[in-house]
Design a protein around this motif. Structure first.
Motif, PDB file in Angstrom:
ATOM      1  N   ASN A  70       0.822  -1.213   0.000  1.00 34.94           N
ATOM      2  CA  ASN A  70       0.000   0.000   0.000  1.00 34.94           C
ATOM      3  C   ASN A  70       0.859   1.267   0.000  1.00 34.94           C
ATOM      4  OD1 ASN A  70      -2.322  -1.633   0.043  1.00 34.94           O
ATOM      5  ND2 ASN A  70      -2.233  -1.759   2.276  1.00 34.94           N
ATOM      6  N   GLY A  71       1.955   1.219  -0.773  1.00 34.29           N
ATOM      7  CA  GLY A  71       2.813   2.384  -0.959  1.00 34.29           C
ATOM      8  C   GLY A  71       3.924   2.558   0.058  1.00 34.29           C
ATOM      9  N   LYS A  72       3.975   1.750   1.113  1.00 36.31           N
ATOM     10  CA  LYS A  72       5.008   1.878   2.137  1.00 36.31           C
ATOM     11  C   LYS A  72       6.009   0.742   2.018  1.00 36.31           C
ATOM     12  CE  LYS A  72       4.048   3.225   6.363  1.00 36.31           C
ATOM     13  NZ  LYS A  72       3.440   3.241   7.728  1.00 36.31           N
ATOM     14  N   ARG A  73       7.297   1.096   2.057  1.00 37.05           N
ATOM     15  CA  ARG A  73       8.336   0.058   2.027  1.00 37.05           C
ATOM     16  C   ARG A  73       8.291  -0.711   3.338  1.00 37.05           C
ATOM     17  NH1 ARG A  73      14.276   0.325  -0.599  1.00 37.05           N
ATOM     18  NH2 ARG A  73      14.809  -1.842  -0.179  1.00 37.05           N
ATOM     19  N   VAL A  74       8.373  -2.050   3.240  1.00 30.95           N
ATOM     20  CA  VAL A  74       8.255  -2.884   4.433  1.00 30.95           C
ATOM     21  C   VAL A  74       9.357  -3.939   4.454  1.00 30.95           C
ATOM     22  CG1 VAL A  74       5.746  -2.567   4.549  1.00 30.95           C
ATOM     23  CG2 VAL A  74       6.676  -4.538   3.326  1.00 30.95           C
ATOM     24  N   ASN A  75       9.690  -4.377   5.668  1.00 27.77           N
ATOM     25  CA  ASN A  75      10.540  -5.552   5.848  1.00 27.77           C
ATOM     26  C   ASN A  75       9.658  -6.758   6.154  1.00 27.77           C
ATOM     27  OD1 ASN A  75      13.105  -4.364   5.475  1.00 27.77           O
ATOM     28  ND2 ASN A  75      12.911  -3.423   7.495  1.00 27.77           N
ATOM     29  N   LYS A  76       8.715  -6.554   7.068  1.00 26.54           N
ATOM     30  CA  LYS A  76       7.726  -7.576   7.410  1.00 26.54           C
ATOM     31  C   LYS A  76       6.470  -6.849   7.847  1.00 26.54           C
ATOM     32  CE  LYS A  76       6.698 -11.477  10.427  1.00 26.54           C
ATOM     33  NZ  LYS A  76       7.196 -12.373  11.492  1.00 26.54           N
ATOM     34  N   VAL A  77       5.334  -7.288   7.292  1.00 28.29           N
ATOM     35  CA  VAL A  77       4.074  -6.644   7.648  1.00 28.29           C
ATOM     36  C   VAL A  77       2.940  -7.634   7.464  1.00 28.29           C
ATOM     37  CG1 VAL A  77       3.546  -5.680   5.354  1.00 28.29           C
ATOM     38  CG2 VAL A  77       2.750  -4.492   7.388  1.00 28.29           C
ATOM     39  N   GLU A  78       1.893  -7.469   8.260  1.00 25.08           N
ATOM     40  CA  GLU A  78       0.696  -8.294   8.107  1.00 25.08           C
ATOM     41  C   GLU A  78      -0.097  -7.801   6.900  1.00 25.08           C
ATOM     42  OE1 GLU A  78      -3.262  -9.743  10.588  1.00 25.08           O
ATOM     43  OE2 GLU A  78      -1.715  -8.585  11.620  1.00 25.08           O
ATOM     44  N   LEU A  79      -0.607  -8.754   6.121  1.00 26.44           N
ATOM     45  CA  LEU A  79      -1.397  -8.438   4.937  1.00 26.44           C
ATOM     46  C   LEU A  79      -2.869  -8.721   5.201  1.00 26.44           C
ATOM     47  CD1 LEU A  79       0.784 -10.152   2.169  1.00 26.44           C
ATOM     48  CD2 LEU A  79       0.629  -7.700   2.661  1.00 26.44           C
ATOM     49  N   LYS A  80      -3.719  -7.977   4.495  1.00 22.74           N
ATOM     50  CA  LYS A  80      -5.147  -8.257   4.526  1.00 22.74           C
ATOM     51  C   LYS A  80      -5.668  -8.258   3.099  1.00 22.74           C
ATOM     52  CE  LYS A  80      -6.396  -3.449   5.591  1.00 22.74           C
ATOM     53  NZ  LYS A  80      -5.153  -2.925   5.126  1.00 22.74           N
ATOM     54  N   SER A  81      -6.816  -8.833   2.913  1.00 27.62           N
ATOM     55  CA  SER A  81      -7.420  -8.900   1.589  1.00 27.62           C
ATOM     56  C   SER A  81      -7.577  -7.501   1.021  1.00 27.62           C
ATOM     57  CB  SER A  81      -8.785  -9.592   1.694  1.00 27.62           C
ATOM     58  OG  SER A  81      -9.244  -9.957   0.429  1.00 27.62           O
ATOM     59  N   GLY A  82      -7.175  -7.328  -0.244  1.00 28.49           N
ATOM     60  CA  GLY A  82      -7.256  -6.026  -0.906  1.00 28.49           C
ATOM     61  C   GLY A  82      -5.959  -5.241  -0.891  1.00 28.49           C
ATOM     62  N   ASP A  83      -4.974  -5.685  -0.098  1.00 32.75           N
ATOM     63  CA  ASP A  83      -3.693  -4.980  -0.056  1.00 32.75           C
ATOM     64  C   ASP A  83      -2.994  -5.049  -1.409  1.00 32.75           C
ATOM     65  OD1 ASP A  83      -3.859  -4.108   2.552  1.00 32.75           O
ATOM     66  OD2 ASP A  83      -2.560  -5.676   3.375  1.00 32.75           O
ATOM     67  N   GLU A  84      -2.287  -3.962  -1.742  1.00 31.42           N
ATOM     68  CA  GLU A  84      -1.488  -3.891  -2.962  1.00 31.42           C
ATOM     69  C   GLU A  84      -0.022  -4.066  -2.591  1.00 31.42           C
ATOM     70  OE1 GLU A  84      -2.073  -0.871  -6.224  1.00 31.42           O
ATOM     71  OE2 GLU A  84      -0.093  -0.274  -5.498  1.00 31.42           O
ATOM     72  N   ILE A  85       0.606  -5.062  -3.197  1.00 33.09           N
ATOM     73  CA  ILE A  85       2.015  -5.370  -2.962  1.00 33.09           C
ATOM     74  C   ILE A  85       2.777  -4.981  -4.223  1.00 33.09           C
ATOM     75  CG2 ILE A  85       3.667  -7.221  -2.491  1.00 33.09           C
ATOM     76  CD1 ILE A  85       1.071  -8.807  -1.470  1.00 33.09           C
ATOM     77  N   ARG A  86       3.875  -4.222  -4.052  1.00 34.37           N
ATOM     78  CA  ARG A  86       4.694  -3.853  -5.209  1.00 34.37           C
ATOM     79  C   ARG A  86       6.086  -4.425  -5.044  1.00 34.37           C
ATOM     80  NH1 ARG A  86       7.973   0.263  -6.722  1.00 34.37           N
ATOM     81  NH2 ARG A  86       7.381   1.647  -5.022  1.00 34.37           N
ATOM     82  N   LEU A  87       6.533  -5.142  -6.082  1.00 32.82           N
ATOM     83  CA  LEU A  87       7.880  -5.709  -6.139  1.00 32.82           C
ATOM     84  C   LEU A  87       8.443  -5.333  -7.497  1.00 32.82           C
ATOM     85  CD1 LEU A  87       5.792  -8.350  -5.122  1.00 32.82           C
ATOM     86  CD2 LEU A  87       7.970  -8.765  -4.039  1.00 32.82           C
ATOM     87  N   GLY A  88       9.401  -4.439  -7.541  1.00 29.29           N
ATOM     88  CA  GLY A  88       9.941  -3.978  -8.819  1.00 29.29           C
ATOM     89  C   GLY A  88       8.834  -3.380  -9.666  1.00 29.29           C
ATOM     90  N   ARG A  89       8.717  -3.841 -10.922  1.00 27.41           N
ATOM     91  CA  ARG A  89       7.694  -3.321 -11.841  1.00 27.41           C
ATOM     92  C   ARG A  89       6.336  -4.004 -11.670  1.00 27.41           C
ATOM     93  NH1 ARG A  89      12.181  -3.720 -15.781  1.00 27.41           N
ATOM     94  NH2 ARG A  89      12.974  -1.614 -16.069  1.00 27.41           N
ATOM     95  N   PHE A  90       6.245  -4.948 -10.733  1.00 25.93           N
ATOM     96  CA  PHE A  90       5.008  -5.715 -10.547  1.00 25.93           C
ATOM     97  C   PHE A  90       4.172  -5.171  -9.398  1.00 25.93           C
ATOM     98  CE2 PHE A  90       7.511  -8.703 -12.925  1.00 25.93           C
ATOM     99  CZ  PHE A  90       6.581  -9.370 -13.708  1.00 25.93           C
ATOM    100  N   ARG A  91       2.853  -5.235  -9.600  1.00 26.50           N
ATOM    101  CA  ARG A  91       1.871  -4.960  -8.540  1.00 26.50           C
ATOM    102  C   ARG A  91       1.025  -6.210  -8.384  1.00 26.50           C
ATOM    103  NH1 ARG A  91      -2.399  -1.599  -9.197  1.00 26.50           N
ATOM    104  NH2 ARG A  91      -2.258  -1.785 -11.448  1.00 26.50           N
ATOM    105  N   LEU A  92       0.808  -6.610  -7.152  1.00 20.35           N
ATOM    106  CA  LEU A  92      -0.037  -7.753  -6.845  1.00 20.35           C
ATOM    107  C   LEU A  92      -1.153  -7.274  -5.928  1.00 20.35           C
ATOM    108  CD1 LEU A  92       2.825 -10.210  -5.737  1.00 20.35           C
ATOM    109  CD2 LEU A  92       1.978  -9.848  -8.054  1.00 20.35           C
ATOM    110  N   ILE A  93      -2.374  -7.660  -6.234  1.00 18.93           N
ATOM    111  CA  ILE A  93      -3.496  -7.367  -5.355  1.00 18.93           C
ATOM    112  C   ILE A  93      -3.887  -8.688  -4.703  1.00 18.93           C
ATOM    113  CG2 ILE A  93      -5.811  -6.391  -5.126  1.00 18.93           C
ATOM    114  CD1 ILE A  93      -3.889  -4.373  -6.336  1.00 18.93           C
ATOM    115  N   LEU A  94      -3.874  -8.717  -3.376  1.00 19.78           N
ATOM    116  CA  LEU A  94      -4.144  -9.934  -2.619  1.00 19.78           C
ATOM    117  C   LEU A  94      -5.627 -10.073  -2.313  1.00 19.78           C
ATOM    118  CD1 LEU A  94      -3.141 -12.342  -0.798  1.00 19.78           C
ATOM    119  CD2 LEU A  94      -3.084 -10.679   1.058  1.00 19.78           C
ATOM    120  N   ARG A  95      -6.129 -11.271  -2.489  1.00 21.36           N
ATOM    121  CA  ARG A  95      -7.478 -11.638  -2.060  1.00 21.36           C
ATOM    122  C   ARG A  95      -7.379 -12.971  -1.332  1.00 21.36           C
ATOM    123  NH1 ARG A  95      -9.293  -7.112  -2.389  1.00 21.36           N
ATOM    124  NH2 ARG A  95     -10.411  -6.307  -4.169  1.00 21.36           N
TER     125      ARG A  95
END
Length: 141
Positions: A70-95
């Motif tokens: 969700n736009g914040k750089r993280v080392n470890k974080v809890e995820l919830k449904s709908g969160d947006e994960i960005r890795l390099g040029r990729f975006r992943l939306i979790l459900r």
């Protein structure tokens, strides 16, 4: 617990992926459960862990580009449904769970974007935008 990932490379939609694993490796390496082929993604960039209680965490494994939730750089974080994960040029939306038509509830094949119970094709983002599937032909207001 099944986790579904809607995958985008920059703005291009890629086939979604649903996995039922306690540990999901994400990276450029072909053996990763979520294989993201691009130089901006580390060989093993991050892992998603599902704890016994259902808590979902993502852990960056020291990648150069970093992992963002969700736009914040993280080392470890809890995820919830709908969160947006960005890795390099990729975006992943979790459900959590299978990809389902949000209107009629029928299972959607992420690669085909079609309801298993009908011949209708889904819109690119129907499972995110509640457009409905070809079976129910419903569109949210």
């Amino acid at each position: 617990m099944k986790l579904s990932f809607k995958i985008f490379k920059e703005e291009e939609s890629k086939p979604s992926k649903t996995l039922d694993r306690d540990v999901i490796k994400i990276g450029r390496q072909s053996s990763c459960h979520l294989h993201l082929e691009d130089d901006t993604v580390s060989r093993i960039h991050a892992v998603v862990e599902v704890a016994e209680g259902g808590q979902i965490n993502i852990i960056d494994l020291g990648s150069d580009e970093g992992t963002y939730v969700n736009g914040k750089r993280v080392n470890k974080v809890e995820l919830k449904s709908g969160d947006e994960i960005r890795l390099g040029r990729f975006r992943l939306i979790l459900r959590k769970g299978d990809l389902l038509c949000p209107v009629c509830g029928h299972q959607v094949d992420g690669a085909e974007r079609a309801c298993h119970d009908c011949d209708g094709a889904h819109h690119e983002e129907c499972w995110l935008l509640n457009d409905g599937c070809g079976r129910c032909k419903a569109v949210s207001p």
